[in-house]
Design an enzyme around this catalytic site. Structure first.
Site, PDB file in Angstrom:
ATOM      1  N   ALA A   1      29.353   9.461   1.323  1.00 45.78           N
ATOM      2  CA  ALA A   1      30.673   9.972   0.937  1.00 45.78           C
ATOM      3  C   ALA A   1      30.548  10.741  -0.365  1.00 45.78           C
ATOM      4  CB  ALA A   1      31.653   8.814   0.753  1.00 45.78           C
TER       5      ALA A   1
ATOM      6  N   TYR B   1      40.748  12.606  -3.086  1.00 40.56           N
ATOM      7  CA  TYR B   1      39.779  11.644  -2.541  1.00 40.56           C
ATOM      8  C   TYR B   1      40.421  10.826  -1.420  1.00 40.56           C
ATOM      9  CZ  TYR B   1      36.826   7.429  -2.343  1.00 40.56           C
ATOM     10  OH  TYR B   1      36.059   6.367  -1.919  1.00 40.56           O
TER      11      TYR B   1
ATOM     12  N   THR C   1      32.094  10.391  -3.601  1.00 43.43           N
ATOM     13  CA  THR C   1      32.843   9.259  -4.156  1.00 43.43           C
ATOM     14  C   THR C   1      33.368   9.491  -5.579  1.00 43.43           C
ATOM     15  OG1 THR C   1      30.727   8.285  -4.809  1.00 43.43           O
ATOM     16  CG2 THR C   1      31.687   7.513  -2.746  1.00 43.43           C
TER      17      THR C   1
HETATM   18  N1  LIG Z   1      32.556   2.923  -5.018  1.00 42.87           N
HETATM   19  C1  LIG Z   1      33.752   2.372  -4.807  1.00 42.87           C
HETATM   20  O1  LIG Z   1      34.376   1.781  -5.706  1.00 42.87           O
HETATM   21  C2  LIG Z   1      34.376   2.461  -3.436  1.00 42.87           C
HETATM   22  C3  LIG Z   1      35.645   1.898  -3.240  1.00 42.87           C
HETATM   23  C4  LIG Z   1      36.212   1.954  -1.956  1.00 42.87           C
HETATM   24  C5  LIG Z   1      35.521   2.563  -0.918  1.00 42.87           C
HETATM   25  N2  LIG Z   1      34.304   3.121  -1.153  1.00 42.87           N
HETATM   26  C6  LIG Z   1      33.599   3.745  -0.032  1.00 42.87           C
HETATM   27  O2  LIG Z   1      32.413   2.991   0.188  1.00 42.87           O
HETATM   28  C7  LIG Z   1      31.381   3.860   0.703  1.00 42.87           C
HETATM   29  C8  LIG Z   1      30.110   3.678  -0.125  1.00 42.87           C
HETATM   30  O3  LIG Z   1      30.406   4.001  -1.481  1.00 42.87           O
HETATM   31  P1  LIG Z   1      29.261   3.993  -2.590  1.00 42.87           P
HETATM   32  O4  LIG Z   1      29.943   3.763  -3.897  1.00 42.87           O
HETATM   33  O5  LIG Z   1      28.138   3.122  -2.162  1.00 42.87           O
HETATM   34  O6  LIG Z   1      28.803   5.526  -2.525  1.00 42.87           O
HETATM   35  P2  LIG Z   1      27.604   6.257  -3.298  1.00 42.87           P
HETATM   36  O7  LIG Z   1      26.826   5.277  -4.122  1.00 42.87           O
HETATM   37  O8  LIG Z   1      28.206   7.454  -3.952  1.00 42.87           O
HETATM   38  O9  LIG Z   1      26.652   6.698  -2.091  1.00 42.87           O
HETATM   39  C9  LIG Z   1      26.984   7.719  -1.216  1.00 42.87           C
HETATM   40  C10 LIG Z   1      25.707   8.286  -0.650  1.00 42.87           C
HETATM   41  O10 LIG Z   1      26.053   9.347   0.261  1.00 42.87           O
HETATM   42  C11 LIG Z   1      25.166  10.431   0.021  1.00 42.87           C
HETATM   43  N3  LIG Z   1      25.745  11.690   0.475  1.00 42.87           N
HETATM   44  C12 LIG Z   1      26.643  12.479  -0.182  1.00 42.87           C
HETATM   45  N4  LIG Z   1      26.911  13.577   0.529  1.00 42.87           N
HETATM   46  C13 LIG Z   1      26.183  13.483   1.682  1.00 42.87           C
HETATM   47  C14 LIG Z   1      26.023  14.313   2.822  1.00 42.87           C
HETATM   48  N5  LIG Z   1      26.660  15.491   2.924  1.00 42.87           N
HETATM   49  N6  LIG Z   1      25.198  13.914   3.809  1.00 42.87           N
HETATM   50  C15 LIG Z   1      24.524  12.746   3.703  1.00 42.87           C
HETATM   51  N7  LIG Z   1      24.633  11.912   2.651  1.00 42.87           N
HETATM   52  C16 LIG Z   1      25.447  12.285   1.646  1.00 42.87           C
HETATM   53  C17 LIG Z   1      24.972  10.384  -1.472  1.00 42.87           C
HETATM   54  O11 LIG Z   1      23.863  11.163  -1.862  1.00 42.87           O
HETATM   55  P3  LIG Z   1      23.877  11.828  -3.346  1.00 42.87           P
HETATM   56  O12 LIG Z   1      23.961  10.697  -4.304  1.00 42.87           O
HETATM   57  O13 LIG Z   1      22.607  12.591  -3.385  1.00 42.87           O
HETATM   58  O14 LIG Z   1      25.116  12.698  -3.394  1.00 42.87           O
HETATM   59  C18 LIG Z   1      24.782   8.891  -1.703  1.00 42.87           C
HETATM   60  O15 LIG Z   1      23.452   8.471  -1.481  1.00 42.87           O
HETATM   61  C19 LIG Z   1      31.981   5.262   0.682  1.00 42.87           C
HETATM   62  O16 LIG Z   1      32.516   5.543   1.960  1.00 42.87           O
HETATM   63  C20 LIG Z   1      33.137   5.163  -0.311  1.00 42.87           C
HETATM   64  O17 LIG Z   1      34.149   6.113  -0.030  1.00 42.87           O
HETATM   65  C21 LIG Z   1      33.713   3.082  -2.379  1.00 42.87           C
END
Ligand SMILES: NC(=O)c1ccc[n+]([C@@H]2O[C@H](COP(=O)([O-])OP(=O)(O)OC[C@H]3O[C@@H](n4cnc5c(N)ncnc54)[C@H](OP(=O)(O)O)[C@@H]3O)[C@@H](O)[C@H]2O)c1
Length: 279
Positions: free
Chosen positions: A56, A121, A58
């Site tokens: 995502a 977002y 994020t």
């Molecule tokens: N973090 C929170 O507090 C939170 C809260 C509620 C829901 N969520 C949801 O939970 C999920 C996981 O969140 P997270 O915090 O673990 O996210 P994250 O650490 O930002 O990891 C997202 C991963 O997706 C990769 N990515 C980005 N664009 C991409 C693309 N076009 N194709 C393939 N991969 C891509 C990123 O690579 P790069 O790093 O190289 O960009 C990163 O490795 C997401 O769906 C988020 O919306 C998160």
């Protein structure tokens, strides 16, 4: 095989650890979810039975200034994954967020509550939820306030600031449930193994404000930091955030038997583990 897309992210890495031999991870170097060709090629070649999308865009404030990228990754990317899952007979698990709600309900949100995102977002993640339904077999897992060993997060920010300052102001008018990525991973696996479909909420139990969470982090680590209250308006971030977005998770428990632990217990476990960086 369970394919984890976004396997290098904060959630993706913990999910991969818990899946062990059942999991296969890909990230941006292997698959670009904004490209239908890339998505079809990878899913067609690997033939997973389940695809869990942890990829995502994020950066909540970054989405406000770059809505095209937000929609491409969080919205259209999910459509391509769903279509590839449909072609290959796989279940799509889409991770979503409390930010699809406006935070005005005043009691915990249930799965059927009407969405009303306040920012780009949330809008893009809501588009992703709708696009997940292009796959006949889909599961949407909404969560919130994530922290984990493998990503930038609030706990790590507080621990860093706590060694630099003896007083901090932290917002006390946003209420939610801090959620450890390990517990969310356990919930996702329970939902997959339980054959669940449709939409579920998954977060650690009980709730607090960011201010209360910061105080707990300092209490648990013995750092002597005064945590003062401040309002969301005073913080003045580019993206509006829901003020009360606690997620009611009883459907998860009833359908899988999985009881998420309290956010405070999860925080204690996280703090114990963070020095070793392994689960
Ligand atoms: N973090 C929170 O507090 C939170 C809260 C509620 C829901 N969520 C949801 O939970 C999920 C996981 O969140 P997270 O915090 O673990 O996210 P994250 O650490 O930002 O990891 C997202 C991963 O997706 C990769 N990515 C980005 N664009 C991409 C693309 N076009 N194709 C393939 N991969 C891509 C990123 O690579 P790069 O790093 O190289 O960009 C990163 O490795 C997401 O769906 C988020 O919306 C998160």
């Amino acid at each position: 095989m369970i394919l984890v897309v976004g396997a290098n992210g904060m959630l993706g890495q913990d999910l991969m650890s818990l899946l062990g031999d059942r999991g296969h991870g890909v990230d941006i170097a292997d698959i670009d979810i904004t490209s239908p060709e890339s998505v079809l090629e990878v899913i067609g070649r690997l033939k997973p039975t389940v695809v869990v999308n942890c990829a995502a865009y994020t950066d909540v404030d970054g989405c406000e200034s770059d809505p095209e990228t937000a929609m491409a990754v969080n919205g259209e990317g999910v459509a391509y994954l769903a279509m590839a899952c449909r072609e290959n007979g796989a279940l799509l698990v889409q991770v979503s967020t409390d930010y699809i709600f406006d935070g005005g309900k005043g009691t915990p949100y249930v799965e059927d509550d009407a969405p009303n995102p306040l920012g780009v977002y949330g809008e893009s993640k809501l588009a992703g939820e709708m696009n997940a339904a292009f796959s006949p077999e889909y599961l949407i897992v909404r969560t919130q306030w994530l922290y984990g060993l493998h990503g930038k997060n609030f706990v790590e920010t507080m621990l860093r600031l706590g060694t630099e300052k003896d007083e901090l102001a932290v917002v006390d008018d946003q209420i939610g449930s801090p959620t450890w990525t390990v517990d969310l991973s356990r919930a996702v696996i329970a939902l997959i193994d339980g054959g669940c479909r449709g939409t579920y909420h998954a977060a650690n139990s009980e709730y607090c404000s960011w201010n209360g969470f910061a105080k707990a982090i300092f209490e648990e680590t013995g750092l002597n930091v005064a945590v003062k209250p401040m309002t969301t308006t005073e913080l003045n971030r580019p993206a509006r955030r829901p003020l009360y977005s606690t997620l009611e998770c009883s459907k998860l428990t009833v359908d899988t038997g999985f009881h998420p632990q309290t956010w405070r217990d999860a925080l204690r476990q996280y703090l114990k583990l963070r020095t070793s960086k392994t689960l």
